[in-house]
Design a protein around this motif. Sequence first.
Motif, PDB file in Angstrom:
ATOM      1  N   MET A  26      10.894   4.109  22.282  1.00 17.89           N
ATOM      2  CA  MET A  26      11.744   3.866  23.585  1.00 17.89           C
ATOM      3  C   MET A  26      11.429   2.545  24.070  1.00 17.89           C
ATOM      4  O   MET A  26      12.343   1.701  24.550  1.00 17.89           O
ATOM      5  CB  MET A  26      11.421   4.993  24.515  1.00 17.89           C
ATOM      6  N   THR A  30      14.429  -0.050  24.465  1.00 19.78           N
ATOM      7  CA  THR A  30      14.906  -0.478  25.981  1.00 19.78           C
ATOM      8  C   THR A  30      14.479  -2.024  26.215  1.00 19.78           C
ATOM      9  O   THR A  30      15.366  -2.586  26.778  1.00 19.78           O
ATOM     10  CB  THR A  30      14.072   0.343  26.855  1.00 19.78           C
ATOM     11  N   LEU A  43      20.634   2.283  33.587  1.00 22.39           N
ATOM     12  CA  LEU A  43      19.812   2.847  32.326  1.00 22.39           C
ATOM     13  C   LEU A  43      19.597   4.036  32.696  1.00 22.39           C
ATOM     14  O   LEU A  43      19.417   5.302  32.238  1.00 22.39           O
ATOM     15  CB  LEU A  43      19.060   1.910  31.766  1.00 22.39           C
ATOM     16  N   ARG A  47      20.521   7.562  31.222  1.00 24.20           N
ATOM     17  CA  ARG A  47      19.687   8.303  30.310  1.00 24.20           C
ATOM     18  C   ARG A  47      19.638   9.957  30.698  1.00 24.20           C
ATOM     19  O   ARG A  47      19.513  10.590  29.908  1.00 24.20           O
ATOM     20  CB  ARG A  47      18.085   7.369  30.693  1.00 24.20           C
ATOM     21  N   HIS A  48      19.680  10.083  31.971  1.00 25.58           N
ATOM     22  CA  HIS A  48      19.515  11.527  32.569  1.00 25.58           C
ATOM     23  C   HIS A  48      20.974  12.199  32.166  1.00 25.58           C
ATOM     24  O   HIS A  48      20.989  13.554  32.179  1.00 25.58           O
ATOM     25  CB  HIS A  48      19.183  11.575  33.958  1.00 25.58           C
ATOM     26  N   GLN A  90      10.254   5.664  36.165  1.00 32.45           N
ATOM     27  CA  GLN A  90      11.126   5.006  35.262  1.00 32.45           C
ATOM     28  C   GLN A  90      11.517   3.748  35.841  1.00 32.45           C
ATOM     29  O   GLN A  90      11.667   2.721  34.881  1.00 32.45           O
ATOM     30  CB  GLN A  90      12.543   5.830  34.751  1.00 32.45           C
ATOM     31  N   CYS A 221      16.726  16.716  35.205  1.00 34.27           N
ATOM     32  CA  CYS A 221      17.601  15.608  34.658  1.00 34.27           C
ATOM     33  C   CYS A 221      18.785  15.671  35.619  1.00 34.27           C
ATOM     34  O   CYS A 221      19.352  14.639  35.763  1.00 34.27           O
ATOM     35  CB  CYS A 221      18.137  16.485  33.230  1.00 34.27           C
ATOM     36  N   ALA A 253      20.271   4.313  26.015  1.00 38.32           N
ATOM     37  CA  ALA A 253      20.521   5.475  27.112  1.00 38.32           C
ATOM     38  C   ALA A 253      20.276   7.074  26.216  1.00 38.32           C
ATOM     39  O   ALA A 253      19.773   7.888  26.690  1.00 38.32           O
ATOM     40  CB  ALA A 253      21.812   5.339  27.693  1.00 38.32           C
ATOM     41  N   SER A 256      16.658   7.297  24.911  1.00 37.52           N
ATOM     42  CA  SER A 256      15.692   7.751  25.767  1.00 37.52           C
ATOM     43  C   SER A 256      15.796   8.848  26.617  1.00 37.52           C
ATOM     44  O   SER A 256      14.920   9.715  27.154  1.00 37.52           O
ATOM     45  CB  SER A 256      15.577   6.581  26.908  1.00 37.52           C
ATOM     46  N   GLY A 257      17.104   9.181  26.857  1.00 36.75           N
ATOM     47  CA  GLY A 257      17.626  10.382  27.438  1.00 36.75           C
ATOM     48  C   GLY A 257      17.050  11.827  26.634  1.00 36.75           C
ATOM     49  O   GLY A 257      16.526  12.464  27.277  1.00 36.75           O
ATOM     50  N   SER A 261      13.347  12.033  27.850  1.00 38.21           N
ATOM     51  CA  SER A 261      13.567  12.742  29.191  1.00 38.21           C
ATOM     52  C   SER A 261      13.760  14.403  28.871  1.00 38.21           C
ATOM     53  O   SER A 261      12.924  15.309  29.263  1.00 38.21           O
ATOM     54  CB  SER A 261      14.693  12.289  29.819  1.00 38.21           C
TER      55      SER A 261
END
Length: 377
Positions: A26, A30, A43, A47-48, A90, A221, A253, A256-257, A261
């Motif tokens: 990540m 990023t 982002l 991401r979430h 974040q 999330c 996105a 990392s999501g 996450s």
Amino acid sequence: MAFSSFLNKVKPYLAMLSLQFGYAGMYIVTMICFKRGMSHWILVVYRHVFATIAVAPFAIVLERKIRPKMTVRVFIKIVALGFLEPVIDQNLYYVGLKSTTATYASAFVNLLPAVTFILAVIFRIEKVNLKKKSSMAKVIGTAITVVGAMVMTLYKGPMFNLVARSHGGGHHEVAAATPENWVAGTIELISCIVGWSGFFIVQSMTLKEYPAELSLAAWVCVFGIIEGGIVALIMERDWNAWVIGFDSRLLAAAYSGVVCSGIAYYVQSVVNKVKGPVFVTAFSPLSMVITSVLAAVILAESVHLGSLIGAIIIVMGLYSVVWGKSKEGKGNEITGKDQELPVVDIKERSTIVDDNTDTIVKSKIPAEKNASIFQEL
């Protein structure tokens, strides 16, 4: 039987090690994304969105029978979780990443176990007894970790390259990270670590009242989208910045999501519930090593001598904390076994006392009846 027992003991370690590889990837993805102009505020929201899509269906199906009722107390904690990690941690991490380098930012994450330990002691999740070696190791290790972070911050030293590259690339790297940006980035990264540590502390408390790891990850999330979206709308006024295509921005996105996450929130919840927040954060130095290699190869980043020395000091302090934590865990297991018999004895004793009490009460009843009869006569 022996293999399954061994596998159960190793699972938390393997889970946290795997997450560090995910975090290292990540950091690189990023950084590439930011160099192409994507806003970190946006982002975080995207991401979430990907994290919710990945986790929510599993939470709805797999935990429909075991999911506890939502209370006001739990709801407030989930809102706090959505603010501490997605919004504070974040965003401040991404700002610090832009101001410094991927290697420096990932190395600074080594402060996470020490800060988490301090907060855990404050909130009485971790106990400290300076007469025990395990507690002394945790305290000394925390102090060493802080010293390492100060070395990284105050001393940069000469730069060197892990991989040979052209002179032009090195000149560009030096120009990108000015002293002013370096100090600001350090402050932002420290604030990021405090927010991340607070997330693990609140997560540990929430799991005691809401022991559904997938559902908790999904809720975090969702609130990451809501709270992060509000902040992004305030900070980013250009609507064109929200448009992304099939490029590195979409990859950053999605990756990392889903990995850092959705999956990370769930895995950290499971391990946090079993091992505690200090154990969860103990593996962060591994991501620094992986990121340093990847950043040198992919991003052609230079490494400061101060960052390397500080990182080594931090790792030494970190594993002093981990050693103390492991010794303390073994001591608790032995103590727990020794306390089993007295608990049984107390129960048996209380039963005997209750029986004797009932006998005494019953013996008093006829005496009272006899007294009333004599009075009537």
